[in-house]
Write a protein that holds these residues in place. Structure first.
Motif, PDB file in Angstrom:
ATOM      1  N   UNK A 113     -58.060 -45.512 -21.620  1.00  0.00           N
ATOM      2  CA  UNK A 113     -57.053 -44.640 -21.022  1.00  0.00           C
ATOM      3  C   UNK A 113     -57.137 -43.290 -21.732  1.00  0.00           C
ATOM      4  N   UNK A 114     -57.157 -42.231 -20.958  1.00  0.00           N
ATOM      5  CA  UNK A 114     -57.048 -40.879 -21.501  1.00  0.00           C
ATOM      6  C   UNK A 114     -55.555 -40.634 -21.709  1.00  0.00           C
ATOM      7  N   UNK A 115     -55.179 -40.177 -22.904  1.00  0.00           N
ATOM      8  CA  UNK A 115     -53.765 -39.971 -23.225  1.00  0.00           C
ATOM      9  C   UNK A 115     -53.543 -38.567 -23.772  1.00  0.00           C
ATOM     10  N   UNK A 116     -52.305 -38.091 -23.637  1.00  0.00           N
ATOM     11  CA  UNK A 116     -51.947 -36.771 -24.163  1.00  0.00           C
ATOM     12  C   UNK A 116     -51.668 -36.813 -25.657  1.00  0.00           C
ATOM     13  N   UNK A 144     -54.095 -43.949 -10.449  1.00  0.00           N
ATOM     14  CA  UNK A 144     -53.588 -45.220  -9.934  1.00  0.00           C
ATOM     15  C   UNK A 144     -54.347 -46.434 -10.457  1.00  0.00           C
ATOM     16  N   UNK A 145     -55.498 -46.250 -11.099  1.00  0.00           N
ATOM     17  CA  UNK A 145     -56.158 -47.393 -11.726  1.00  0.00           C
ATOM     18  C   UNK A 145     -55.257 -47.872 -12.847  1.00  0.00           C
ATOM     19  N   UNK A 146     -55.277 -49.183 -13.112  1.00  0.00           N
ATOM     20  CA  UNK A 146     -54.323 -49.692 -14.088  1.00  0.00           C
ATOM     21  C   UNK A 146     -54.744 -51.037 -14.660  1.00  0.00           C
ATOM     22  N   UNK A 147     -54.145 -51.338 -15.810  1.00  0.00           N
ATOM     23  CA  UNK A 147     -54.239 -52.684 -16.346  1.00  0.00           C
ATOM     24  C   UNK A 147     -53.102 -53.484 -15.728  1.00  0.00           C
ATOM     25  N   UNK A 160     -44.745 -50.990 -11.206  1.00  0.00           N
ATOM     26  CA  UNK A 160     -45.641 -50.101 -11.939  1.00  0.00           C
ATOM     27  C   UNK A 160     -44.872 -49.315 -12.993  1.00  0.00           C
ATOM     28  N   UNK A 161     -45.246 -49.533 -14.247  1.00  0.00           N
ATOM     29  CA  UNK A 161     -44.677 -48.865 -15.414  1.00  0.00           C
ATOM     30  C   UNK A 161     -45.623 -47.756 -15.838  1.00  0.00           C
ATOM     31  N   UNK A 169     -48.465 -41.009 -18.514  1.00  0.00           N
ATOM     32  CA  UNK A 169     -48.486 -41.203 -17.073  1.00  0.00           C
ATOM     33  C   UNK A 169     -49.504 -42.216 -16.592  1.00  0.00           C
ATOM     34  N   UNK A 170     -50.174 -42.917 -17.520  1.00  0.00           N
ATOM     35  CA  UNK A 170     -51.079 -43.999 -17.130  1.00  0.00           C
ATOM     36  C   UNK A 170     -50.253 -45.190 -16.672  1.00  0.00           C
ATOM     37  N   UNK A 171     -50.802 -45.952 -15.733  1.00  0.00           N
ATOM     38  CA  UNK A 171     -50.041 -47.029 -15.106  1.00  0.00           C
ATOM     39  C   UNK A 171     -50.352 -48.385 -15.701  1.00  0.00           C
TER      40      UNK A 171
END
Length: 125
Positions: A8-11, A70-73, A108-109, A114-116
């Motif tokens: 995941x790319x994160x801020x 919208x890709x997610x674990x 969806x959390x 903002x990653x799902x």
């Protein structure tokens, strides 16, 4: 089963570590703040790539990987309503209400970037 890794790319790597540890039961595997960390939960290894990491470098055409989308674990939970109530009481952000289909119920959390994360309760539980 072999360990599965997802990036995941994160801020903000520190905020992401706190989120996944505190709210979703992940443990720190590697901490290279502020650029990178990996956290684990069972056989899932989540690679958290901050702005200074190699995983967040620009592509040859100039596009940059960004958080969100919208890709997610998918994390299976035994009681979705209870889990959602717990996380909402902690002030976490959801993209939708619980929806139910033939396979079960889901919602969806969002993580701090903002990653799902899909929380899923199989039908019949």
């Amino acid at each position: 089963m072999a360990q599965v890794s997802i990036r995941y790319i994160v801020d903000d790597v520190a905020a992401s570590i706190a989120f996944y540890e505190t709210h979703l039961g992940f443990a720190i595997e590697r901490d290279a703040r502020p650029a990178f960390a990996s956290v684990t939960r069972g056989d899932l290894r989540l690679l958290l790539s901050g702005p200074g990491s190699s995983g967040a470098r620009a592509m040859p055409d100039g596009r940059r990987p960004v958080p969100g989308g919208w890709n997610r674990i998918l994390l299976t939970v035994p009681d979705l309503k209870e889990e959602v109530a717990r996380l909402k009481s902690a002030g976490l952000v959801f993209r939708n209400d619980i929806i139910t289909g033939v396979g079960g119920s889901q919602t969806l959390l969002e993580d701090p970037s903002g990653n799902v994360i899909e929380l899923f309760q199989p039908a019949g539980h």
